[in-house]
Scaffold this motif. Structure first.
Motif, PDB file in Angstrom:
ATOM      1  N   GLY A  58       0.759  -1.140   0.071  1.00  0.00           N
ATOM      2  CA  GLY A  58      -0.119   0.103   0.051  1.00  0.00           C
ATOM      3  C   GLY A  58       0.837   1.222   0.006  1.00  0.00           C
ATOM      4  N   GLN A  59       1.836   1.131   0.870  1.00  0.00           N
ATOM      5  CA  GLN A  59       2.812   2.408   0.992  1.00  0.00           C
ATOM      6  C   GLN A  59       3.524   2.614  -0.367  1.00  0.00           C
ATOM      7  OE1 GLN A  59       5.248   3.638   4.462  1.00  0.00           O
ATOM      8  NE2 GLN A  59       6.832   2.797   3.177  1.00  0.00           N
ATOM      9  N   GLY A  60       3.948   1.502  -1.304  1.00  0.00           N
ATOM     10  CA  GLY A  60       4.634   1.644  -2.253  1.00  0.00           C
ATOM     11  C   GLY A  60       3.752   2.259  -3.460  1.00  0.00           C
ATOM     12  N   PHE A  61       2.577   1.742  -3.401  1.00  0.00           N
ATOM     13  CA  PHE A  61       1.692   2.619  -4.284  1.00  0.00           C
ATOM     14  C   PHE A  61       1.230   4.087  -4.081  1.00  0.00           C
ATOM     15  CE2 PHE A  61      -2.756   3.887  -5.372  1.00  0.00           C
ATOM     16  CZ  PHE A  61      -3.008   3.719  -6.660  1.00  0.00           C
ATOM     17  N   LEU A  62       1.153   4.328  -2.844  1.00  0.00           N
ATOM     18  CA  LEU A  62       0.779   5.786  -2.459  1.00  0.00           C
ATOM     19  C   LEU A  62       2.279   6.517  -2.826  1.00  0.00           C
ATOM     20  CD1 LEU A  62      -1.076   5.566   0.728  1.00  0.00           C
ATOM     21  CD2 LEU A  62      -1.867   6.141  -1.421  1.00  0.00           C
ATOM     22  N   GLN A  63       3.152   6.001  -2.641  1.00  0.00           N
ATOM     23  CA  GLN A  63       4.647   6.681  -2.869  1.00  0.00           C
ATOM     24  C   GLN A  63       4.655   6.903  -4.593  1.00  0.00           C
ATOM     25  OE1 GLN A  63       7.249   3.840  -0.965  1.00  0.00           O
ATOM     26  NE2 GLN A  63       7.708   5.427   0.639  1.00  0.00           N
ATOM     27  N   TYR A  64       4.450   5.752  -5.365  1.00  0.00           N
ATOM     28  CA  TYR A  64       4.441   5.755  -6.687  1.00  0.00           C
ATOM     29  C   TYR A  64       3.408   7.029  -7.347  1.00  0.00           C
ATOM     30  CZ  TYR A  64       3.272   4.391 -11.592  1.00  0.00           C
ATOM     31  OH  TYR A  64       3.075   4.413 -12.836  1.00  0.00           O
ATOM     32  N   LYS A 117     -10.365   1.857  -0.488  1.00  0.00           N
ATOM     33  CA  LYS A 117      -9.692   3.055   0.581  1.00  0.00           C
ATOM     34  C   LYS A 117      -8.479   3.387   0.116  1.00  0.00           C
ATOM     35  CE  LYS A 117     -12.329   0.940   4.536  1.00  0.00           C
ATOM     36  NZ  LYS A 117     -12.155   0.169   5.715  1.00  0.00           N
ATOM     37  N   LEU A 118      -7.543   2.434  -0.230  1.00  0.00           N
ATOM     38  CA  LEU A 118      -6.188   2.909  -0.711  1.00  0.00           C
ATOM     39  C   LEU A 118      -6.220   3.861  -2.040  1.00  0.00           C
ATOM     40  CD1 LEU A 118      -3.096   2.410  -0.294  1.00  0.00           C
ATOM     41  CD2 LEU A 118      -3.286   0.785  -2.080  1.00  0.00           C
ATOM     42  N   GLY A 119      -7.201   3.727  -2.883  1.00  0.00           N
ATOM     43  CA  GLY A 119      -7.348   4.512  -4.025  1.00  0.00           C
ATOM     44  C   GLY A 119      -7.744   5.887  -3.615  1.00  0.00           C
ATOM     45  N   LEU A 120      -8.684   5.796  -2.762  1.00  0.00           N
ATOM     46  CA  LEU A 120      -9.161   7.167  -2.338  1.00  0.00           C
ATOM     47  C   LEU A 120      -8.129   7.786  -1.533  1.00  0.00           C
ATOM     48  CD1 LEU A 120     -12.663   5.594  -1.233  1.00  0.00           C
ATOM     49  CD2 LEU A 120     -12.373   7.220  -2.814  1.00  0.00           C
ATOM     50  N   ALA A 121      -7.312   7.264  -0.885  1.00  0.00           N
ATOM     51  CA  ALA A 121      -6.356   7.731  -0.033  1.00  0.00           C
ATOM     52  C   ALA A 121      -5.455   8.392  -1.138  1.00  0.00           C
ATOM     53  CB  ALA A 121      -5.494   6.787   0.733  1.00  0.00           C
ATOM     54  N   ALA A 122      -5.090   7.694  -2.284  1.00  0.00           N
ATOM     55  CA  ALA A 122      -4.321   8.571  -3.182  1.00  0.00           C
ATOM     56  C   ALA A 122      -5.034   9.552  -3.717  1.00  0.00           C
ATOM     57  CB  ALA A 122      -3.874   7.305  -4.249  1.00  0.00           C
ATOM     58  N   CYS A 123      -5.970   9.515  -4.123  1.00  0.00           N
ATOM     59  CA  CYS A 123      -6.729  10.707  -4.729  1.00  0.00           C
ATOM     60  C   CYS A 123      -6.768  11.978  -3.652  1.00  0.00           C
ATOM     61  CB  CYS A 123      -8.404  10.566  -5.017  1.00  0.00           C
ATOM     62  SG  CYS A 123      -8.699   9.704  -6.464  1.00  0.00           S
ATOM     63  N   PHE A 124      -7.050  11.818  -2.447  1.00  0.00           N
ATOM     64  CA  PHE A 124      -7.046  13.081  -1.211  1.00  0.00           C
ATOM     65  C   PHE A 124      -5.611  13.375  -1.253  1.00  0.00           C
ATOM     66  CE2 PHE A 124     -10.761  10.086   0.328  1.00  0.00           C
ATOM     67  CZ  PHE A 124     -11.550  10.919  -0.499  1.00  0.00           C
ATOM     68  N   ALA A 125      -4.731  12.597  -1.195  1.00  0.00           N
ATOM     69  CA  ALA A 125      -3.179  12.844  -0.919  1.00  0.00           C
ATOM     70  C   ALA A 125      -2.809  13.803  -2.097  1.00  0.00           C
ATOM     71  CB  ALA A 125      -2.527  11.737  -0.761  1.00  0.00           C
ATOM     72  N   ALA A 126      -3.204  13.720  -3.317  1.00  0.00           N
ATOM     73  CA  ALA A 126      -3.011  14.386  -4.367  1.00  0.00           C
ATOM     74  C   ALA A 126      -3.239  16.010  -4.176  1.00  0.00           C
ATOM     75  CB  ALA A 126      -3.565  13.710  -5.827  1.00  0.00           C
ATOM     76  N   GLN A 127      -4.197  16.564  -3.290  1.00  0.00           N
ATOM     77  CA  GLN A 127      -4.523  17.766  -2.975  1.00  0.00           C
ATOM     78  C   GLN A 127      -5.026  18.560  -4.107  1.00  0.00           C
ATOM     79  OE1 GLN A 127      -2.148  19.418   0.276  1.00  0.00           O
ATOM     80  NE2 GLN A 127      -0.702  17.983  -0.408  1.00  0.00           N
ATOM     81  N   ARG A 177       4.809  10.302  -6.752  1.00  0.00           N
ATOM     82  CA  ARG A 177       5.673  10.765  -7.736  1.00  0.00           C
ATOM     83  C   ARG A 177       5.217  11.208  -8.901  1.00  0.00           C
ATOM     84  NH1 ARG A 177       8.541   5.845  -5.648  1.00  0.00           N
ATOM     85  NH2 ARG A 177       7.764   4.802  -7.456  1.00  0.00           N
ATOM     86  N   LEU A 178       4.198  10.237  -9.617  1.00  0.00           N
ATOM     87  CA  LEU A 178       3.481  10.757 -10.617  1.00  0.00           C
ATOM     88  C   LEU A 178       2.926  12.200 -10.514  1.00  0.00           C
ATOM     89  CD1 LEU A 178       1.103   7.707 -11.582  1.00  0.00           C
ATOM     90  CD2 LEU A 178       3.380   8.426 -12.816  1.00  0.00           C
ATOM     91  N   HIS A 179       2.377  12.532  -9.462  1.00  0.00           N
ATOM     92  CA  HIS A 179       1.784  13.824  -9.021  1.00  0.00           C
ATOM     93  C   HIS A 179       3.069  14.885  -8.997  1.00  0.00           C
ATOM     94  CE1 HIS A 179      -2.252  13.288  -9.489  1.00  0.00           C
ATOM     95  NE2 HIS A 179      -2.289  12.051  -8.737  1.00  0.00           N
ATOM     96  N   GLN A 180       4.296  14.394  -8.930  1.00  0.00           N
ATOM     97  CA  GLN A 180       5.496  15.411  -8.511  1.00  0.00           C
ATOM     98  C   GLN A 180       5.375  16.169  -7.389  1.00  0.00           C
ATOM     99  OE1 GLN A 180       5.668  17.731 -12.274  1.00  0.00           O
ATOM    100  NE2 GLN A 180       7.217  16.313 -13.028  1.00  0.00           N
ATOM    101  N   GLN A 181       4.933  15.270  -6.254  1.00  0.00           N
ATOM    102  CA  GLN A 181       4.659  15.766  -4.863  1.00  0.00           C
ATOM    103  C   GLN A 181       5.618  14.940  -3.960  1.00  0.00           C
ATOM    104  OE1 GLN A 181       0.507  15.290  -4.295  1.00  0.00           O
ATOM    105  NE2 GLN A 181       0.043  17.137  -5.225  1.00  0.00           N
ATOM    106  N   PRO A 182       5.665  15.535  -2.740  1.00  0.00           N
ATOM    107  CA  PRO A 182       6.619  14.584  -1.854  1.00  0.00           C
ATOM    108  C   PRO A 182       5.846  13.831  -1.197  1.00  0.00           C
ATOM    109  CG  PRO A 182       6.227  16.945  -0.908  1.00  0.00           C
ATOM    110  CD  PRO A 182       5.564  17.005  -2.355  1.00  0.00           C
ATOM    111  N   TYR A 183       6.343  12.626  -0.683  1.00  0.00           N
ATOM    112  CA  TYR A 183       5.476  11.815   0.175  1.00  0.00           C
ATOM    113  C   TYR A 183       5.606  12.123   1.507  1.00  0.00           C
ATOM    114  CZ  TYR A 183       3.731   7.298   1.913  1.00  0.00           C
ATOM    115  OH  TYR A 183       2.946   6.279   2.535  1.00  0.00           O
ATOM    116  N   GLU A 184       4.280  12.490   2.071  1.00  0.00           N
ATOM    117  CA  GLU A 184       4.264  13.186   3.317  1.00  0.00           C
ATOM    118  C   GLU A 184       3.608  12.145   4.298  1.00  0.00           C
ATOM    119  OE1 GLU A 184       2.274  16.541   2.674  1.00  0.00           O
ATOM    120  OE2 GLU A 184       3.827  17.604   1.945  1.00  0.00           O
ATOM    121  N   ILE A 185       4.282  11.476   4.913  1.00  0.00           N
ATOM    122  CA  ILE A 185       3.670  10.418   5.673  1.00  0.00           C
ATOM    123  C   ILE A 185       2.764  10.529   6.850  1.00  0.00           C
ATOM    124  CG2 ILE A 185       5.688  10.113   7.522  1.00  0.00           C
ATOM    125  CD1 ILE A 185       3.810   7.121   6.195  1.00  0.00           C
ATOM    126  N   GLU A 186       2.948  11.737   7.386  1.00  0.00           N
ATOM    127  CA  GLU A 186       1.941  12.231   8.309  1.00  0.00           C
ATOM    128  C   GLU A 186       0.683  12.569   7.877  1.00  0.00           C
ATOM    129  OE1 GLU A 186       5.079  13.600   8.009  1.00  0.00           O
ATOM    130  OE2 GLU A 186       6.137  13.291   9.757  1.00  0.00           O
TER     131      GLU A 186
END
Length: 240
Positions: A95-101, A143-153, A104-113
């Motif tokens: 799951g973390q690997g997907f969110l990190q990927y 939920k993982l996919g939704l989290a990726a959407c929300f993390a993109a801001q 990178r696609l969105h050219q954003q830092p991976y912010e664990i918090e």
């Protein structure tokens, strides 16, 4: 100052054959900060309309604009995040690997918090991020996919059946999180079969049936126009 239009469809038609149009003459606007729900029976064309909006398939007539730019311009999609109906993340990743990927696609830092905060908000166990996605249930992958959407801001969320596969607790958490985003000015355009979610979330809704928009307006206006005390019966009256 006039409200920004984030989605606009002008007389849009899509057909695979002349005898079998998917939809015709669709006119629709979604404003910045608005939550808009698209409802219809299976096969009504909701997913095709969303794919057309995102330039995943060609339209036959009309114009589509995202943030006042032609939808065929890749720059028009920079301010939106999309969640597909059949979301299937790579099973070999964690799951973390997907969110990190995705970061990178969105050219954003991976912010664990921030990721932890989002996961907690939508009821995804944080320790599940260390596990391979192939071990996830349908709801966990959703939920993982939704989290990726929300993390993109992004300013606009376009979602095709985002509640699919979620249990009642997760649906309640997701709706609460979406309403928090609404306060921040985020716009949402989503398809659903769950009319209670439209009633709980949406400023306006559209009913797509037999290739036409049968109704566009608030859920309350839908009930009033189709002479019903509840949105479910109003919907049935609309498509009857």
């Amino acid at each position: 100052m006039p409200e920004e239009i984030v989605i606009e469809l002008q007389a849009v038609s899509k057909h695979y054959t002349q005898k079998h149009p998917v939809f015709t003459d669709i006119n629709l606007q979604v404003k910045q900060g608005e939550f808009f729900g698209l409802v219809g029976v299976n096969g009504a064309g909701k997913t095709t309309l969303i794919k057309s909006l995102l330039d995943f398939c060609n339209i036959n007539q009309g114009n589509i604009y995202l943030f006042n730019q032609a939808h065929t311009n890749p720059n028009a999609r920079q301010q939106l995040a999309f969640f597909p109906e059949q979301f299937a993340p790579p099973a070999f990743l964690t799951g973390q690997g997907f969110l990190q990927y995705m970061a990178r696609l969105h050219q954003q830092p991976y912010e664990i918090e921030r990721i932890i905060s989002i996961c907690q908000a939508i009821d995804l166990a944080v320790d599940a991020l260390q596990r391979p996605i192939k071990s996830y249930s349908k709801g966990m992958a959703q939920k993982l996919g939704l989290a990726a959407c929300f993390a993109a801001q992004k300013k606009l969320l376009v979602m095709d059946e985002p509640m699919s596969g979620l249990d009642p607790k997760a649906r309640a958490y997701l709706k609460r999180y979406l309403l928090d985003l609404k306060v921040q000015g985020v716009s949402l355009f989503f398809s659903t079969h769950l009319l209670v979610d439209v009633e709980n979330l949406c400023d306006r809704m559209a009913i797509l049936h037999a290739g036409q928009l049968r109704f566009v307006g608030t859920p309350a206006d839908c009930c009033a126009q189709f002479n019903s005390p509840n949105i479910e019966q109003a919907y049935l009256n609309c498509i009857a």
